[in-house]
Design a protein around this motif. Structure first.
Motif, PDB file in Angstrom:
ATOM      1  N   ASP A  64       0.857  -1.187   0.000  1.00 37.03           N
ATOM      2  CA  ASP A  64       0.000   0.000   0.000  1.00 37.03           C
ATOM      3  C   ASP A  64       0.893   1.236   0.000  1.00 37.03           C
ATOM      4  O   ASP A  64       1.691   1.435   0.911  1.00 37.03           O
ATOM      5  CB  ASP A  64      -0.893  -0.012   1.245  1.00 37.03           C
ATOM      6  CG  ASP A  64      -1.965   1.079   1.209  1.00 37.03           C
ATOM      7  OD1 ASP A  64      -1.831   2.039   0.431  1.00 37.03           O
ATOM      8  OD2 ASP A  64      -2.931   0.960   1.989  1.00 37.03           O
ATOM      9  N   LEU A  65       0.745   2.074  -1.035  1.00 32.07           N
ATOM     10  CA  LEU A  65       1.558   3.289  -1.154  1.00 32.07           C
ATOM     11  C   LEU A  65       1.000   4.438  -0.325  1.00 32.07           C
ATOM     12  O   LEU A  65       1.635   5.478  -0.191  1.00 32.07           O
ATOM     13  CB  LEU A  65       1.650   3.716  -2.623  1.00 32.07           C
ATOM     14  CG  LEU A  65       2.086   2.646  -3.626  1.00 32.07           C
ATOM     15  CD1 LEU A  65       2.156   3.247  -5.022  1.00 32.07           C
ATOM     16  CD2 LEU A  65       3.400   2.013  -3.226  1.00 32.07           C
ATOM     17  N   HIS A  66      -0.207   4.268   0.209  1.00 30.30           N
ATOM     18  CA  HIS A  66      -0.882   5.285   1.022  1.00 30.30           C
ATOM     19  C   HIS A  66      -1.028   6.614   0.275  1.00 30.30           C
ATOM     20  O   HIS A  66      -0.725   7.688   0.792  1.00 30.30           O
ATOM     21  CB  HIS A  66      -0.164   5.470   2.358  1.00 30.30           C
ATOM     22  CG  HIS A  66      -0.275   4.269   3.241  1.00 30.30           C
ATOM     23  ND1 HIS A  66      -1.394   4.010   4.001  1.00 30.30           N
ATOM     24  CD2 HIS A  66       0.565   3.225   3.441  1.00 30.30           C
ATOM     25  CE1 HIS A  66      -1.227   2.864   4.654  1.00 30.30           C
ATOM     26  NE2 HIS A  66      -0.055   2.368   4.320  1.00 30.30           N
ATOM     27  N   LEU A  95       0.602  -2.809 -10.944  1.00 29.62           N
ATOM     28  CA  LEU A  95       0.041  -1.712 -10.168  1.00 29.62           C
ATOM     29  C   LEU A  95      -1.478  -1.842 -10.130  1.00 29.62           C
ATOM     30  O   LEU A  95      -2.102  -2.228 -11.118  1.00 29.62           O
ATOM     31  CB  LEU A  95       0.409  -0.363 -10.787  1.00 29.62           C
ATOM     32  CG  LEU A  95       1.902  -0.094 -10.974  1.00 29.62           C
ATOM     33  CD1 LEU A  95       2.105   1.270 -11.615  1.00 29.62           C
ATOM     34  CD2 LEU A  95       2.647  -0.180  -9.648  1.00 29.62           C
ATOM     35  N   LEU A  96      -2.063  -1.486  -8.975  1.00 30.49           N
ATOM     36  CA  LEU A  96      -3.496  -1.617  -8.759  1.00 30.49           C
ATOM     37  C   LEU A  96      -4.075  -0.343  -8.164  1.00 30.49           C
ATOM     38  O   LEU A  96      -3.393   0.374  -7.431  1.00 30.49           O
ATOM     39  CB  LEU A  96      -3.803  -2.765  -7.789  1.00 30.49           C
ATOM     40  CG  LEU A  96      -3.226  -4.154  -8.062  1.00 30.49           C
ATOM     41  CD1 LEU A  96      -3.501  -5.068  -6.880  1.00 30.49           C
ATOM     42  CD2 LEU A  96      -3.850  -4.738  -9.313  1.00 30.49           C
ATOM     43  N   LEU A 135       0.807  -1.731  -5.238  1.00 29.28           N
ATOM     44  CA  LEU A 135       1.540  -2.574  -6.168  1.00 29.28           C
ATOM     45  C   LEU A 135       1.531  -3.995  -5.631  1.00 29.28           C
ATOM     46  O   LEU A 135       1.484  -4.219  -4.419  1.00 29.28           O
ATOM     47  CB  LEU A 135       2.971  -2.075  -6.404  1.00 29.28           C
ATOM     48  CG  LEU A 135       4.021  -2.208  -5.315  1.00 29.28           C
ATOM     49  CD1 LEU A 135       4.736  -3.561  -5.382  1.00 29.28           C
ATOM     50  CD2 LEU A 135       5.046  -1.091  -5.436  1.00 29.28           C
ATOM     51  N   ILE A 136       1.548  -4.939  -6.549  1.00 29.10           N
ATOM     52  CA  ILE A 136       1.528  -6.343  -6.174  1.00 29.10           C
ATOM     53  C   ILE A 136       2.653  -7.067  -6.899  1.00 29.10           C
ATOM     54  O   ILE A 136       2.910  -6.820  -8.085  1.00 29.10           O
ATOM     55  CB  ILE A 136       0.161  -6.988  -6.491  1.00 29.10           C
ATOM     56  CG1 ILE A 136       0.097  -8.420  -5.949  1.00 29.10           C
ATOM     57  CG2 ILE A 136      -0.171  -6.925  -7.968  1.00 29.10           C
ATOM     58  CD1 ILE A 136      -1.300  -9.019  -5.991  1.00 29.10           C
ATOM     59  N   VAL A 137       3.355  -7.903  -6.174  1.00 27.43           N
ATOM     60  CA  VAL A 137       4.379  -8.774  -6.750  1.00 27.43           C
ATOM     61  C   VAL A 137       3.894 -10.191  -6.518  1.00 27.43           C
ATOM     62  O   VAL A 137       3.623 -10.590  -5.379  1.00 27.43           O
ATOM     63  CB  VAL A 137       5.748  -8.553  -6.096  1.00 27.43           C
ATOM     64  CG1 VAL A 137       6.817  -9.381  -6.808  1.00 27.43           C
ATOM     65  CG2 VAL A 137       6.127  -7.084  -6.093  1.00 27.43           C
ATOM     66  N   SER A 149      11.489  -1.221  -2.394  1.00 27.88           N
ATOM     67  CA  SER A 149      11.601   0.231  -2.356  1.00 27.88           C
ATOM     68  C   SER A 149      10.927   0.804  -3.603  1.00 27.88           C
ATOM     69  O   SER A 149      11.122   0.289  -4.708  1.00 27.88           O
ATOM     70  CB  SER A 149      13.073   0.647  -2.310  1.00 27.88           C
ATOM     71  OG  SER A 149      13.215   2.047  -2.388  1.00 27.88           O
ATOM     72  N   VAL A 150      10.138   1.879  -3.430  1.00 34.89           N
ATOM     73  CA  VAL A 150       9.354   2.437  -4.526  1.00 34.89           C
ATOM     74  C   VAL A 150       9.739   3.895  -4.753  1.00 34.89           C
ATOM     75  O   VAL A 150       9.708   4.706  -3.829  1.00 34.89           O
ATOM     76  CB  VAL A 150       7.841   2.342  -4.238  1.00 34.89           C
ATOM     77  CG1 VAL A 150       7.042   2.927  -5.402  1.00 34.89           C
ATOM     78  CG2 VAL A 150       7.436   0.902  -3.981  1.00 34.89           C
ATOM     79  N   ASN A 151      10.114   4.212  -5.986  1.00 33.07           N
ATOM     80  CA  ASN A 151      10.351   5.596  -6.391  1.00 33.07           C
ATOM     81  C   ASN A 151       9.156   6.051  -7.208  1.00 33.07           C
ATOM     82  O   ASN A 151       8.761   5.393  -8.168  1.00 33.07           O
ATOM     83  CB  ASN A 151      11.627   5.714  -7.225  1.00 33.07           C
ATOM     84  CG  ASN A 151      11.903   7.138  -7.670  1.00 33.07           C
ATOM     85  OD1 ASN A 151      11.284   7.644  -8.591  1.00 33.07           O
ATOM     86  ND2 ASN A 151      12.854   7.787  -7.007  1.00 33.07           N
TER      87      ASN A 151
END
Length: 242
Positions: A64-66, A95-96, A135-137, A149-151
């Motif tokens: 969850d990227l919030h 991505l969701l 995002l889902i892996v 880690s997400v940019n």
């Protein structure tokens, strides 16, 4: 007073260069043990990690990227201290909008390498510019990571909210939970000029042309007169207009 001036201006931060997101949270299909929890994959520590059940036929971790962002890159670290890091290979990264892992994805960013040595890391680049909240892996087998880690970048434009109007010529009609999610549909629609949201039933309509009809239970969001609406700058989803 014009509809632009009468509407509620919703201001968003300008498109940024991209930055590492903090405060991520995660859930997973399964957790191998209390030592390998999903939350360990987003705790900023590459010496801890998450592992699914060793016998899983399908595994995923959902982050969850919030907030809604354009995701630029996703860096995944394989575990340096546990021998399950081989499970990081051949995993799909998507991505969701939704927190439901089975919901349709907005973009497929790619797949992890076919060989991931223990202690290594790899970068997945999301080239299509899609925005998302999660995002889902996932993989049709067991799976594990030490850290994700997400940019990402903010989206930006100034929008005017006008009560009692609906776009007259919808290009996309769908259902979303909030106006925030509807604005993401607008962002992901090339040429989007405005969108309308009906909160009572979650209807979302996106248009590529100007023109509205009177409709008391709809709200329409259009760019303010001094903004140029671009595909790469359709909306920064907002949180106070749901």
């Amino acid at each position: 007073m014009s509809p632009y001036m009468a509407g509620l201006f919703i201001l968003f931060s300008r498109l940024s260069e991209g930055f590492e997101l903090n405060g991520l949270t995660a859930s997973a299909s399964t957790e191998y043990s209390a030592t390998f929890l999903a939350e360990n994959a987003v705790d900023g520590n590459v010496t801890t990690g998450w592992m699914s059940s060793k016998t899983a036929s399908y595994s995923y971790i959902l982050v969850d990227l919030h907030g809604y962002y354009v995701v630029n890159t996703i860096t995944i670290f394989a575990g340096p201290t546990f021998d399950e890091s081989r499970r990081s290979d051949n995993a799909a990264v998507k991505l969701l909008f939704s927190s439901d892992p089975s919901s349709p994805y907005t973009c497929s960013c790619g797949t992890s390498p076919s060989s991931v040595p223990m202690g290594s890391s790899f970068v997945i680049t999301c080239t299509s510019g899609c925005s998302a909240r999660h995002l889902i892996v996932s993989k049709s087998a067991s799976l594990s990571f030490a850290e994700i880690s997400v940019n990402a970048s903010h989206i930006a434009t100034n929008y005017v909210q006008t009560q009692g109007q609906v776009v007259s010529t919808p290009y996309v009609t769908t259902t979303t939970s909030t106006a925030s999610e509807c604005s993401v549909v607008c962002f992901n629609t090339p040429g989007c000029r405005a969108f309308s949201f009906k909160g009572s039933i979650g209807d979302c309509q996106v248009t590529k042309v100007t023109g509205v009809n009177v409709a008391s239970d709809w709200v329409t969001y259009t760019p303010s007169p001094d903004d140029v609406l671009l595909h790469s700058q359709c909306s920064m989803p907002f949180h106070d207009c749901c």
